[in-house]
Write a protein that holds these residues in place. Structure first.
Motif, mmCIF file in Angstrom:
data_model
loop_
_atom_site.group_PDB
_atom_site.id
_atom_site.type_symbol
_atom_site.label_atom_id
_atom_site.label_comp_id
_atom_site.label_asym_id
_atom_site.label_seq_id
_atom_site.Cartn_x
_atom_site.Cartn_y
_atom_site.Cartn_z
ATOM 1 N N ALA A 116 78.440 10.819 -57.209
ATOM 2 C CA ALA A 116 77.504 10.505 -56.139
ATOM 3 C C ALA A 116 76.546 9.382 -56.565
ATOM 4 C CB ALA A 116 76.720 11.760 -55.765
ATOM 5 N N ALA A 117 75.901 8.770 -55.546
ATOM 6 C CA ALA A 117 74.839 7.762 -55.813
ATOM 7 C C ALA A 117 73.571 8.500 -56.216
ATOM 8 C CB ALA A 117 74.601 6.918 -54.557
ATOM 9 N N THR A 118 73.089 8.268 -57.422
ATOM 10 C CA THR A 118 71.897 8.955 -57.920
ATOM 11 C C THR A 118 70.837 7.937 -58.314
ATOM 12 O OG1 THR A 118 72.851 9.047 -60.123
ATOM 13 C CG2 THR A 118 73.196 10.952 -58.714
ATOM 14 N N ALA A 119 69.605 8.311 -58.014
ATOM 15 C CA ALA A 119 68.441 7.463 -58.387
ATOM 16 C C ALA A 119 67.337 8.360 -58.915
ATOM 17 C CB ALA A 119 67.953 6.656 -57.186
ATOM 18 N N VAL A 120 66.679 7.911 -59.996
ATOM 19 C CA VAL A 120 65.583 8.680 -60.575
ATOM 20 C C VAL A 120 64.267 8.082 -60.041
ATOM 21 C CG1 VAL A 120 64.445 9.431 -62.685
ATOM 22 C CG2 VAL A 120 66.958 9.126 -62.632
ATOM 23 N N GLY A 173 65.480 4.726 -62.134
ATOM 24 C CA GLY A 173 66.846 4.861 -62.661
ATOM 25 C C GLY A 173 67.862 4.667 -61.529
ATOM 26 N N TRP A 174 69.008 4.035 -61.864
ATOM 27 C CA TRP A 174 70.007 3.705 -60.822
ATOM 28 C C TRP A 174 71.399 3.858 -61.435
ATOM 29 C CZ3 TRP A 174 69.553 3.449 -55.828
ATOM 30 C CH2 TRP A 174 70.493 2.809 -55.043
ATOM 31 N N SER A 175 72.212 4.727 -60.849
ATOM 32 C CA SER A 175 73.518 5.042 -61.466
ATOM 33 C C SER A 175 74.584 4.036 -61.046
ATOM 34 C CB SER A 175 73.969 6.440 -61.030
ATOM 35 O OG SER A 175 74.335 6.437 -59.663
ATOM 36 N N PRO A 176 75.668 3.905 -61.839
ATOM 37 C CA PRO A 176 76.774 3.016 -61.446
ATOM 38 C C PRO A 176 77.369 3.414 -60.097
ATOM 39 C CG PRO A 176 76.970 3.615 -63.751
ATOM 40 C CD PRO A 176 75.857 4.452 -63.210
ATOM 41 N N ALA A 177 77.436 4.732 -59.812
ATOM 42 C CA ALA A 177 77.962 5.148 -58.522
ATOM 43 C C ALA A 177 77.075 4.685 -57.393
ATOM 44 C CB ALA A 177 78.114 6.673 -58.503
ATOM 45 N N LEU A 214 78.231 2.431 -54.256
ATOM 46 C CA LEU A 214 78.141 2.895 -52.877
ATOM 47 C C LEU A 214 77.162 2.076 -52.032
ATOM 48 C CD1 LEU A 214 78.215 6.760 -53.408
ATOM 49 C CD2 LEU A 214 80.073 5.324 -52.560
ATOM 50 N N LEU A 215 76.021 1.598 -52.638
ATOM 51 C CA LEU A 215 74.983 0.922 -51.845
ATOM 52 C C LEU A 215 74.849 -0.564 -52.172
ATOM 53 C CD1 LEU A 215 72.270 3.723 -51.877
ATOM 54 C CD2 LEU A 215 73.814 3.105 -50.019
ATOM 55 N N GLY A 216 75.518 -1.020 -53.257
ATOM 56 C CA GLY A 216 75.574 -2.456 -53.517
ATOM 57 C C GLY A 216 74.441 -3.045 -54.341
ATOM 58 N N TYR A 217 73.339 -2.345 -54.575
ATOM 59 C CA TYR A 217 72.200 -2.883 -55.306
ATOM 60 C C TYR A 217 72.486 -2.859 -56.804
ATOM 61 C CZ TYR A 217 69.601 -2.248 -50.950
ATOM 62 O OH TYR A 217 69.172 -2.293 -49.652
ATOM 63 N N LEU A 218 72.172 -3.985 -57.468
ATOM 64 C CA LEU A 218 72.235 -4.011 -58.918
ATOM 65 C C LEU A 218 71.001 -3.315 -59.476
ATOM 66 C CD1 LEU A 218 73.338 -7.730 -59.431
ATOM 67 C CD2 LEU A 218 74.769 -5.660 -59.504
ATOM 68 N N PRO A 219 71.079 -2.762 -60.694
ATOM 69 C CA PRO A 219 69.907 -2.061 -61.237
ATOM 70 C C PRO A 219 68.665 -2.926 -61.261
ATOM 71 C CG PRO A 219 71.848 -1.576 -62.533
ATOM 72 C CD PRO A 219 72.253 -2.634 -61.577
ATOM 73 N N ILE A 272 66.920 -3.060 -57.829
ATOM 74 C CA ILE A 272 66.404 -1.856 -57.186
ATOM 75 C C ILE A 272 65.375 -1.138 -58.022
ATOM 76 C CG2 ILE A 272 68.161 -0.283 -58.051
ATOM 77 C CD1 ILE A 272 66.807 -0.404 -54.470
ATOM 78 N N VAL A 273 65.539 -1.190 -59.369
ATOM 79 C CA VAL A 273 64.588 -0.483 -60.233
ATOM 80 C C VAL A 273 63.210 -1.108 -60.055
ATOM 81 C CG1 VAL A 273 63.943 0.042 -62.608
ATOM 82 C CG2 VAL A 273 66.336 0.226 -61.888
ATOM 83 N N GLY A 274 62.188 -0.277 -59.876
ATOM 84 C CA GLY A 274 60.829 -0.709 -59.651
ATOM 85 C C GLY A 274 60.463 -0.781 -58.177
ATOM 86 N N GLN A 275 61.483 -0.660 -57.279
ATOM 87 C CA GLN A 275 61.218 -0.669 -55.842
ATOM 88 C C GLN A 275 60.915 0.745 -55.380
ATOM 89 O OE1 GLN A 275 61.066 -3.530 -54.117
ATOM 90 N NE2 GLN A 275 61.607 -4.632 -56.023
ATOM 91 N N ARG A 276 60.226 0.810 -54.256
ATOM 92 C CA ARG A 276 59.913 2.110 -53.697
ATOM 93 C C ARG A 276 61.113 2.643 -52.904
ATOM 94 N NH1 ARG A 276 54.800 3.616 -54.201
ATOM 95 N NH2 ARG A 276 55.123 5.222 -52.594
#
Length: 803
Positions: free
Chosen positions: A21-25, A34-38, A42-47, A50-54
């Motif tokens: 699954a798509a997981t984010a911490v 945190g941003w997982s490879p899945a 699934l959503l297309g964002y590179l770490p 997306i990391v640091g965004q709300r």
């Protein structure tokens, strides 16, 4: 990355797989840390994007509407629309759950984990969960999961009910420990549970619908049958986890099928013959050991004799045990010898025979053999260990088996009655002892058919005729049973009557043909059918021969029958080229005679086709064998008959009855014959008397002179008055004295009673009082009036001929 490592090591037990699954911490301020490879897939964002965004970057307020904040909306899990990097909207299942505190530098703060997965995967997981729940609680199919050591690790409610014990008592047990004596019935597969499960684990190929028979752990002593299927269990990486078994009880269906199979077998194997003993033995062979451990069949003695069953009364009828079988015997048991049996009052058999109904206890069922409501006997079924007691369905099966057997036995009883009557009729119609005439020596044999009930239409006869001649006849009526025997008897009687009229063989067959044709028409009129379809109209053959020991000539004719065999004194065998003629009953076609001269000591063999023809031998081959036997013609005739049967029918007549008549010819000595030719004038009367009395004195028969003078006077006088041409007087000294007067006329005198005022007409009446027999026979050249007188008692060889 520390946050992501914390997420990977978190104790997550939600419905979604964090590796797929798509997981984010998220930190406490809902910043994505945190941003997982899945999630990237699934959503297309590179770490780094997306990391640091709300969190609102993924779930903007416009997509939420007036609903709660993302963290509040996801706290219980729900379907959520997320925005892909390329701007499209993705419908996903998402949930937000807390994590242990994570370190961000020197600060430790709580964190949460966002897990989002494709909606279809979520629904599939939920469906599977619902299915497993239903299988575990409500499915009628028993499900059990065994590990790789074949120990039970899980079972649903149906499986637990089948075992019949609480789950705690057998969880962890091996399969072969639960059913130690069970085995699979399906051919081509291992017989034990252990071997079947190992095969599934080793090959990965499922095994479906195997029939397993055994006892429930909670119900020992009663056999059950299950339909079982086996599948190998493995995880996503292909690691084998164990075996899944599904099974459901088919005992009722299996028993019903076995009963049906038994009935089908009974229909094929019971009643194959019309022999009551064989039929009784067949039902025991069908029932043991599949249905019972022992079976006996008892029949009333009257039924065995072919009579009607005795009605129920105060005294039980005599019973004879005709068949018995037990499971302890081998397939080829000792032949059973029928014997009388008696049952004491109060026994199951006594009660059944008295009441006419079924009687049973736990291990025994007694069923009466009923025909038209009247018992013919009893069938007793018994069961011993390891077979269980008879249940309701098996009792009904026993009744059905006996009902079918009773029908076959009743048919056999009726056949026995008809067969006995036919044999009695045939014995009375066939000649039992043929009187040997002086013209021939004879011997005969008749063998009934074994295959068709032993009663057929073959017959033979030897008929004494006037002038020391003898008539020889053999015939065959197609068919077996009462009709064939009755037809044979009617034809034999007719032939004897026609032969007494001194008819020529071809003329006799013509008269007989008219009778058979008329009989066929009468039968057709009675049943409303075409006479051409009646067997009697087209299935009767006959051979008739007349031998004259004075002239040594034999005249014969045949109607569709095989010609006789003729053996000369030197042993040469031939079959005369006698015109065949049509079988009797066709009508409209003439018969032809053949006359041959037989030297003294010749042998004639008359026979039916059953003697020389069989399934594995044609007529020509049979005739060749017969000719070889007859070549030994100097043997006694009885020995020759036996030798012929041994060579031609070593195993007896299987398909047709057989008749054989052997005749060795004699010649009447010239000293026993005196013949004269006289003119047709009144003076011939006196001359005839003088010649006759002189010959009687020479033969030492002067005592017969007075009666003979009167006979000769009357016959010669009638010939002079009413005939023309030369007259012939002949005396024959055989076992009686025969007087013959022949002329050229074809009119016969008639015996009549003259009135008191008549001047004549009394001569022939007087002649009839003086002789034993008299009659007329016709020849191509006229007629012969003959008389027969008995010798004086003192005369050697004297006998009183039958009228």
């Amino acid at each position: 990355m520390n946050a992501w490592n914390a997420a990977e090591s978190a104790d997550f037990r939600g419905p979604l797989d964090v590796t797929r699954a798509a997981t984010a911490v998220l930190d406490a301020q809902d910043l994505i840390i945190g941003w997982s490879p899945a999630a990237q897939r699934l959503l297309g964002y590179l770490p780094e994007e997306i990391v640091g965004q709300r969190l609102e970057m993924l779930v903007p307020p416009a997509l939420r509407g007036a609903g709660p904040a993302p963290e509040d909306a996801l706290s219980g899990g729900r379907e959520l629309t997320l925005r892909h990097r390329n701007g499209r909207l993705v419908r996903m299942a998402a949930t937000l759950c807390p994590l242990a505190t994570v370190s961000e530098g020197s600060v430790r703060q709580p964190a949460r984990l966002l897990v989002a997965g494709e909606l279809d995967a979520q629904r599939m997981w939920e469906s599977r969960q619902a299915m497993l729940h239903g299988l575990a609680t409500r499915s009628p199919v028993g499900l059990g999961i065994y590990d790789t050591d074949l120990r039970l690790t899980w079972a649903n409610s149906a499986y637990i009910r089948e075992v019949g014990l609480p789950l705690r008592e057998f969880l962890g047990a091996r399969a072969d420990e639960l059913y130690p004596d069970g085995e699979f019935l399906t051919e081509g597969y291992p017989r034990t549970l252990d071997a079947v499960m190992h095969q599934v684990i080793d090959t990965g190929e499922p095994i479906l619908d195997l029939h397993f028979v055994g006892e429930k752990p909670s119900d020992p002593g009663r056999e059950h049958v299950w339909s079982c299927s086996y599948y190998r269990l493995q995880d996503a990486d292909g690691q084998v986890l164990g075996v899944c078994e599904d099974a459901f009880d088919i005992t009722g269906r299996y028993q019903a099928q076995r009963r049906l199979n038994l009935l089908v077998e009974a229909g094929a194997r019971i009643g194959t013959t019309l022999d009551m003993t064989v039929t009784a033995r067949e039902v025991t062979e069908v029932a043991v050991p599949e249905f019972a451990t022992a079976v006996t069949v008892d029949l009333m003695q009257s039924v065995r004799n072919g009579d009607e069953p005795e009605p129920a009364g105060g005294t039980l009828p005599t019973l004879v045990r005709v068949a018995a079988r037990s499971a302890e015997e081998g397939p080829d048991g000792t032949p059973y010898s029928p014997h009388r049996v008696e049952y004491p009052p109060g026994s199951l058999q006594y009660r059944s025979l008295s009441s006419g109904g079924m009687v049973r206890d736990e291990t025994t069922v007694v069923v009466p053999l009923r025909a038209g409501g009247t018992p013919m006997g009893l069938v007793t079924f018994r069961r011993g260990a390891p077979m269980p007691a008879f249940d309701k369905g098996e009792i009904e099966l026993a009744d059905e088996l006996v009902t079918r057997t009773a029908v076959c036995l009743d048919n056999a009883r009726r056949f026995t009655r008809e067969h006995t009557a036919a044999l009695t009729l045939q014995r009375n119609l066939l000649p039992q002892h043929l009187a040997a005439p002086s013209a021939v020596d004879l011997a005969h044999r008749y063998l009934p058919s074994d295959e068709r009930g032993g009663v057929g239409g073959d017959w033979f006869d030897v008929i004494g005729l006037s002038g020391t001649r003898v008539g020889l006849v053999v015939g065959d009526v197609v068919g077996h049973g009462l009709q064939a025997a009755a037809t044979m008897g009617r034809l034999r009687t007719t032939v004897r009557a026609l032969a007494r009229l001194d008819l020529a063989p071809d003329e006799l067959l013509g008269r007989l043909d008219d009778l058979v044709e008329q009989t066929a028409e009468e039968q057709a009129a009675m049943i409303g059918s075409d006479p051409g379809t009646d067997d009697v109209a087209t299935g009767v053959t006959c051979l008739y021969a007349v031998y004259d020991p004075v002239s040594r000539r034999c005249t014969m004719a045949r109607a569709g029958h095989l010609p006789p065999a003729v053996v000369d004194p030197e042993g040469g065998v031939s079959f005369p080229d006698l015109p065949a003629g049509p079988p009797l009953g066709l009508g409209g076609l003439p018969f032809e005679s053949l006359e041959i001269e037989l030297p003294v000591g010749s042998l004639l063999a008359l026979f039916t086709n059953g003697l020389v023809e069989s399934r594995d031998r044609d007529v020509d081959a049979g005739l060749e064998i017969l000719a070889g036997v007859l070549g030994e013609h100097r043997r006694p005739l009885d020995d020759l008959c036996d030798h012929a049967l041994t060579e031609l029918l070593p195993d007896g007549p299987a398909t047709d009855d057989s008749a054989l008549l052997l005749v060795r010819t004699r010649e009447l000595d010239a000293r026993q014959v005196a013949a004269w030719e006289l003119p047709a004038e009144p003076a011939a009367v006196g001359k005839a008397r003088e010649l006759a009395t002189g010959q009687l004195r020479e033969w030492g028969l002067a005592e017969l002179s007075y009666a003979t003078e009167l006979v000769v006077s009357e016959l010669v006088t009638n010939a002079v008055r009413h005939a023309a041409g030369p007259l012939h007087l002949r005396l024959l000294r055989d076992r009686t004295l025969l007087t013959e007067v022949s002329d050229t006329a074809h009119t016969s005198p008639h015996l009549r009673h003259s009135a008191s005022d008549d001047e004549g007409g009394r001569g022939l009446f007087i002649v009839a009082q003086l002789v034993q027999r008299w009659g007329t026979r016709y020849t191509p050249y006229g007629k012969t009036i003959w008389t027969e007188q008995a010798f004086p008692a003192r005369y050697p060889g004297a006998r009183r001929p039958a009228r």
